[in-house]
Design a protein around this motif. Structure first.
Motif, PDB file in Angstrom:
ATOM      1  N   ASP A 261       0.727  -1.115   0.047  1.00 62.38           N
ATOM      2  CA  ASP A 261      -0.041  -0.053  -0.011  1.00 62.38           C
ATOM      3  C   ASP A 261       0.736   1.399   0.125  1.00 62.38           C
ATOM      4  OD1 ASP A 261      -2.181  -1.605   0.231  1.00 62.38           O
ATOM      5  OD2 ASP A 261      -2.769  -1.017   2.341  1.00 62.38           O
ATOM      6  N   PHE A 262       2.066   1.433   0.687  1.00 64.70           N
ATOM      7  CA  PHE A 262       2.897   2.124   0.580  1.00 64.70           C
ATOM      8  C   PHE A 262       3.805   2.567  -0.261  1.00 64.70           C
ATOM      9  CE2 PHE A 262       1.094   1.322   4.822  1.00 64.70           C
ATOM     10  CZ  PHE A 262       0.779   2.467   5.363  1.00 64.70           C
ATOM     11  N   GLN A 263       3.604   1.727  -1.666  1.00 61.95           N
ATOM     12  CA  GLN A 263       4.559   2.067  -2.666  1.00 61.95           C
ATOM     13  C   GLN A 263       4.235   3.782  -3.192  1.00 61.95           C
ATOM     14  OE1 GLN A 263       3.577  -1.600  -4.761  1.00 61.95           O
ATOM     15  NE2 GLN A 263       5.962  -2.031  -4.693  1.00 61.95           N
ATOM     16  N   GLU A 264       2.667   3.948  -2.935  1.00 61.16           N
ATOM     17  CA  GLU A 264       2.331   5.380  -3.102  1.00 61.16           C
ATOM     18  C   GLU A 264       2.922   6.551  -2.346  1.00 61.16           C
ATOM     19  OE1 GLU A 264      -1.426   6.284  -4.544  1.00 61.16           O
ATOM     20  OE2 GLU A 264      -2.277   4.194  -4.114  1.00 61.16           O
ATOM     21  N   GLU A 265       3.190   7.303  -3.089  1.00 57.90           N
ATOM     22  CA  GLU A 265       3.859   8.782  -2.292  1.00 57.90           C
ATOM     23  C   GLU A 265       2.966   9.339  -1.434  1.00 57.90           C
ATOM     24  OE1 GLU A 265       6.736  10.499  -2.038  1.00 57.90           O
ATOM     25  OE2 GLU A 265       7.512   8.831  -2.752  1.00 57.90           O
ATOM     26  N   ARG A 266       1.551   9.125  -2.000  1.00 52.77           N
ATOM     27  CA  ARG A 266       0.498   9.763  -1.325  1.00 52.77           C
ATOM     28  C   ARG A 266       0.189   9.007   0.336  1.00 52.77           C
ATOM     29  NH1 ARG A 266      -4.551   9.879  -5.193  1.00 52.77           N
ATOM     30  NH2 ARG A 266      -3.730   7.827  -5.768  1.00 52.77           N
ATOM     31  N   MET A 267       0.750   7.804   0.615  1.00 57.67           N
ATOM     32  CA  MET A 267       0.376   7.273   1.533  1.00 57.67           C
ATOM     33  C   MET A 267       1.520   7.617   2.498  1.00 57.67           C
ATOM     34  SD  MET A 267      -2.160   5.069   1.502  1.00 57.67           S
ATOM     35  CE  MET A 267      -1.853   3.489   2.902  1.00 57.67           C
ATOM     36  N   ILE A 268       2.832   7.730   2.066  1.00 56.84           N
ATOM     37  CA  ILE A 268       3.901   8.213   2.855  1.00 56.84           C
ATOM     38  C   ILE A 268       3.783   9.493   3.487  1.00 56.84           C
ATOM     39  CG2 ILE A 268       6.450   8.628   3.015  1.00 56.84           C
ATOM     40  CD1 ILE A 268       6.122   5.691   2.549  1.00 56.84           C
ATOM     41  N   GLY A 269       2.998  10.391   2.480  1.00 55.44           N
ATOM     42  CA  GLY A 269       2.538  11.739   2.789  1.00 55.44           C
ATOM     43  C   GLY A 269       2.015  11.830   4.045  1.00 55.44           C
ATOM     44  N   HIS A 270       0.701  10.914   4.186  1.00 52.40           N
ATOM     45  CA  HIS A 270      -0.057  11.193   5.220  1.00 52.40           C
ATOM     46  C   HIS A 270       0.680  10.598   6.378  1.00 52.40           C
ATOM     47  CE1 HIS A 270      -3.464  11.888   2.693  1.00 52.40           C
ATOM     48  NE2 HIS A 270      -3.485  10.890   2.162  1.00 52.40           N
ATOM     49  N   LEU A 271       1.483   9.588   6.479  1.00 46.51           N
ATOM     50  CA  LEU A 271       2.133   8.944   7.507  1.00 46.51           C
ATOM     51  C   LEU A 271       3.046  10.319   8.238  1.00 46.51           C
ATOM     52  CD1 LEU A 271       4.217   5.857   6.648  1.00 46.51           C
ATOM     53  CD2 LEU A 271       2.369   6.160   8.248  1.00 46.51           C
ATOM     54  N   LYS A 272       3.738  10.898   7.331  1.00 46.14           N
ATOM     55  CA  LYS A 272       4.530  12.075   7.924  1.00 46.14           C
ATOM     56  C   LYS A 272       3.867  13.127   8.270  1.00 46.14           C
ATOM     57  CE  LYS A 272       8.777  11.113   4.743  1.00 46.14           C
ATOM     58  NZ  LYS A 272       9.418  11.190   3.647  1.00 46.14           N
ATOM     59  N   ASP A 273       2.791  13.489   7.523  1.00 46.87           N
ATOM     60  CA  ASP A 273       2.089  14.414   8.148  1.00 46.87           C
ATOM     61  C   ASP A 273       1.583  14.325   9.636  1.00 46.87           C
ATOM     62  OD1 ASP A 273       0.192  16.989   8.062  1.00 46.87           O
ATOM     63  OD2 ASP A 273      -1.351  15.631   8.137  1.00 46.87           O
ATOM     64  N   MET A 274       1.171  13.220   9.767  1.00 42.91           N
ATOM     65  CA  MET A 274       0.606  12.687  11.332  1.00 42.91           C
ATOM     66  C   MET A 274       1.772  12.741  12.273  1.00 42.91           C
ATOM     67  SD  MET A 274      -2.299  11.562  12.101  1.00 42.91           S
ATOM     68  CE  MET A 274      -2.464  12.084  13.812  1.00 42.91           C
ATOM     69  N   ILE A 275       2.803  12.424  11.793  1.00 45.13           N
ATOM     70  CA  ILE A 275       4.030  12.534  12.871  1.00 45.13           C
ATOM     71  C   ILE A 275       4.281  13.818  13.138  1.00 45.13           C
ATOM     72  CG2 ILE A 275       6.262  11.832  13.289  1.00 45.13           C
ATOM     73  CD1 ILE A 275       4.291   9.502  13.103  1.00 45.13           C
ATOM     74  N   HIS A 276       4.248  14.782  12.107  1.00 45.92           N
ATOM     75  CA  HIS A 276       4.646  15.921  12.298  1.00 45.92           C
ATOM     76  C   HIS A 276       3.846  16.637  13.215  1.00 45.92           C
ATOM     77  CE1 HIS A 276       8.067  16.809   9.570  1.00 45.92           C
ATOM     78  NE2 HIS A 276       7.541  16.196   8.717  1.00 45.92           N
ATOM     79  N   ARG A 277       2.569  16.389  13.235  1.00 46.45           N
ATOM     80  CA  ARG A 277       1.617  16.932  14.376  1.00 46.45           C
ATOM     81  C   ARG A 277       1.615  16.471  15.656  1.00 46.45           C
ATOM     82  NH1 ARG A 277      -2.696  19.437  11.646  1.00 46.45           N
ATOM     83  NH2 ARG A 277      -2.621  19.161   9.319  1.00 46.45           N
ATOM     84  N   ILE A 278       2.134  15.186  15.716  1.00 49.48           N
ATOM     85  CA  ILE A 278       2.192  14.801  17.194  1.00 49.48           C
ATOM     86  C   ILE A 278       3.649  14.691  17.874  1.00 49.48           C
ATOM     87  CG2 ILE A 278       0.198  13.200  16.947  1.00 49.48           C
ATOM     88  CD1 ILE A 278       1.965  10.851  16.970  1.00 49.48           C
TER      89      ILE A 278
ATOM     90  N   CYS B 249       5.091  16.952  21.029  1.00 47.63           N
ATOM     91  CA  CYS B 249       4.594  16.486  22.279  1.00 47.63           C
ATOM     92  C   CYS B 249       5.718  15.456  22.764  1.00 47.63           C
ATOM     93  CB  CYS B 249       3.287  16.015  22.200  1.00 47.63           C
ATOM     94  SG  CYS B 249       2.076  17.082  21.751  1.00 47.63           S
ATOM     95  N   ASP B 250       6.678  14.943  21.770  1.00 50.78           N
ATOM     96  CA  ASP B 250       7.608  14.032  22.681  1.00 50.78           C
ATOM     97  C   ASP B 250       8.478  13.556  21.599  1.00 50.78           C
ATOM     98  OD1 ASP B 250       8.760  11.639  23.517  1.00 50.78           O
ATOM     99  OD2 ASP B 250       6.850  10.788  24.373  1.00 50.78           O
ATOM    100  N   GLU B 251       9.604  13.583  21.773  1.00 48.32           N
ATOM    101  CA  GLU B 251      10.940  13.592  20.807  1.00 48.32           C
ATOM    102  C   GLU B 251      10.753  12.131  20.392  1.00 48.32           C
ATOM    103  OE1 GLU B 251      13.698  15.695  19.549  1.00 48.32           O
ATOM    104  OE2 GLU B 251      11.851  17.005  20.022  1.00 48.32           O
ATOM    105  N   ALA B 252      10.422  11.203  21.107  1.00 50.00           N
ATOM    106  CA  ALA B 252      10.612   9.800  20.718  1.00 50.00           C
ATOM    107  C   ALA B 252       9.814   9.527  19.735  1.00 50.00           C
ATOM    108  CB  ALA B 252      10.031   9.073  21.965  1.00 50.00           C
ATOM    109  N   TYR B 253       8.719  10.000  19.097  1.00 51.16           N
ATOM    110  CA  TYR B 253       8.025   9.931  18.133  1.00 51.16           C
ATOM    111  C   TYR B 253       8.529  10.113  16.710  1.00 51.16           C
ATOM    112  CZ  TYR B 253       3.823  10.405  21.170  1.00 51.16           C
ATOM    113  OH  TYR B 253       3.083   9.942  22.338  1.00 51.16           O
ATOM    114  N   TRP B 254       9.690  10.921  16.897  1.00 51.59           N
ATOM    115  CA  TRP B 254      10.658  11.162  15.421  1.00 51.59           C
ATOM    116  C   TRP B 254      11.283   9.860  15.400  1.00 51.59           C
ATOM    117  CZ3 TRP B 254       9.262  14.637  12.583  1.00 51.59           C
ATOM    118  CH2 TRP B 254       8.894  15.983  12.882  1.00 51.59           C
ATOM    119  N   LYS B 255      11.888   9.304  16.498  1.00 51.60           N
ATOM    120  CA  LYS B 255      12.811   8.052  16.244  1.00 51.60           C
ATOM    121  C   LYS B 255      11.964   6.805  16.100  1.00 51.60           C
ATOM    122  CE  LYS B 255      15.558   5.730  19.502  1.00 51.60           C
ATOM    123  NZ  LYS B 255      16.244   5.513  20.842  1.00 51.60           N
ATOM    124  N   LYS B 256      10.669   6.609  16.609  1.00 53.70           N
ATOM    125  CA  LYS B 256       9.648   5.780  16.187  1.00 53.70           C
ATOM    126  C   LYS B 256       9.460   5.869  14.722  1.00 53.70           C
ATOM    127  CE  LYS B 256       8.014   2.811  19.331  1.00 53.70           C
ATOM    128  NZ  LYS B 256       7.185   3.361  20.423  1.00 53.70           N
TER     129      LYS B 256
END
Length: 467
Positions: free
Chosen positions: A126-143, A146-153
């Motif tokens: 499913d994640f061969q699509e750029e759009r999917m990766i885009g949504h993933l990254k957007d989500m992380i940027h938002r949270i 609140c916690d440095e560990a989220y970047w690492k994850k």
């Protein structure tokens, strides 16, 4: 007649106690989800999407996540689903607020990360699509604030995903290269050429070794099939979306198709090897060799190669070689044929498969874990399950009960395809299996008639026209 019952695999994929036949108790409704005896049976697509979304104090069951991600693609494309999931999270957790509620997001963060991780692990394609990766990254940027560990994850998640996709596409390229090479030069044999090849016995004379190498090829090819390919193979137009079919650009089922081609190649390879030798005694020897290989495949739990070998031996250019077969000790062959007999919807095979599945669940070694199902029958079962029940109920609800059963069958398959092959690889034998020349059907008949001349008018006429 009900679907064949298979043993449920690991609890990851199998909703416990799902039984399609207990329609006694009352229905309960929670948030647009209809339950029967505690099992989710139907709901609107919106309610199902909502049920997938974690909150500070809720996380969906693993079995639900798998079932919904598997079946949702019949109604909505993955990138659209992920987009809706992200939007709802942003709304519900107020991730758009200028000042974030950190305590709250620290409760929610690990859960959304967990959901995204499960999605990438189980449905990497499913994640061969750029759009999917885009949504993933957007989500992380938002949270992440609140916690440095989220970047690492997040970085771990993306790294693992990239490795997985790289491995999968590398394997696919290898398979494509081989198939292209094979189909170009090899199927062209019309007549019996002067020994076009080293025959199988000069490459591998030990049936145990060959059965193990076949198992290698099977597990390698299985590892590339994504669970979603079983669903995408049957994508029809969704009645509630009158305009387009999902995935109209391409049916993403290439690994599944490549695997079916491998089965056909193995059938023809077996038939070619038997029809090649000039002497009856040698032909009988090759038949006996393949019977032993098939028997060992059965013992290993490699039912796909077993079925291909039996099918190759049952092709009429091979089965008509009466004089050759008279030299063969056929008792062992009949036992195997009986195992794979199609009567009673392959009753004997299904019993053997259940035995292998059971052994796999209690296995101590990788060798005991191997279960390679007769693949075209698995696809047929899934096809009939799909054709036999509607995806939606008359009220427009998604027929979730059907998808639980689908997830049960596909989930079991996923468990099997993850087994590491315990046998050492022999590159020579594997290369031979993929590239040895094979006859077309006409070539097989010609070779067969040259080995044992035509018996009756039909065969004589056929021989004449082939020549």
């Amino acid at each position: 007649e009900g679907m064949p019952q298979t043993l449920s695999s690991t609890s990851m994929f199998t909703p416990c106690g799902f039984s399609p036949h207990l329609h006694t108790s009352k229905e309960d409704e929670q948030g647009g989800l209809i339950f029967q005896d505690g099992n989710l049976t139907s709901a609107s697509l919106d309610a199902l999407i909502q049920h997938l979304i974690p909150t500070t104090d809720y996380y969906p069951e693993k079995a639900y996540i798998f079932t919904f991600l598997l079946s949702s693609r019949l109604f909505i494309e993955p990138h659209e689903l992920l987009s809706r999931v992200c939007h709802k999270c942003i709304e519900q957790q107020r991730l758009d607020d200028p000042v974030l509620d950190k305590a709250r997001i620290r409760k929610f963060g690990p859960k959304i990360l967990q959901l995204l991780t499960e999605w990438t692990e189980t449905f990497p394609y499913d994640f061969q699509e750029e759009r999917m990766i885009g949504h993933l990254k957007d989500m992380i940027h938002r949270i992440a604030p609140c916690d440095e560990a989220y970047w690492k994850k997040m970085n771990q998640l993306l790294q693992t995903l990239n490795q997985k996709l790289a491995t999968l596409s590398h394997g696919q390229e290898g398979i494509v290269k081989i198939s292209a090479a094979v189909s170009d030069k090899l199927v062209a044999f019309k007549s019996k050429p002067p020994s076009i090849q080293r025959e199988i016995l000069s490459v591998c004379s030990d049936p145990y070794t060959l059965a193990q190498q076949l198992t290698h090829v099977e597990l390698e090819r299985l590892s590339h099939i994504g669970p979603e390919e079983f669903v995408q193979a049957f994508v029809h137009k969704d009645p509630l979306d009158g305009t387009k079919t999902c995935f109209s650009e391409q049916k993403k089922t290439s690994n599944l198709e490549a695997y079916v081609k491998w089965f056909n190649r193995l059938c023809y390879l077996v038939a070619t090897e038997i029809c090649m030798p000039a002497k009856k005694k040698q032909r009988a020897q090759v038949i006996e060799f393949f019977i032993d290989v098939a028997r060992e495949c059965f013992n290993i739990g490699n039912f796909n190669s077993l079925m291909a070998i039996i099918s190759g031996m049952n092709m009429s250019p091979v089965s008509r070689l009466k004089k050759t077969w008279s030299k063969v000790k056929t008792a062992k062959f009949f036992i195997l044929e009986h195992q794979m007999d199609p009567t009673g919807n392959f009753y004997n095979y299904r019993t053997a498969l259940r035995g292998a599945a059971h052994r796999s669940l209690t296995a101590h070694s990788n060798r005991e874990k191997i279960v390679i199902p007769f693949f075209s029958l698995l696809i047929k079962d899934i096809y009939f399950l799909n054709e036999g029940c509607a995806n939606r109920l008359p009220n427009g609800h998604v027929n979730f009960e059907k998808f639980l059963e689908l997830a049960k069958q596909v989930g079991e398959f996923i468990t099997w395809k993850q087994v590491e092959c315990p046998f050492e690889q022999d590159p020579n034998i594997i290369h031979y299996l993929h590239t040895a020349p094979i006859f077309t059907e006409d070539g097989l008949y010609l070779a067969s008639y040259e080995s044992e001349s035509p018996e009756n008018h039909t065969e004589k006429d056929r021989w004449k026209s082939l020549r």
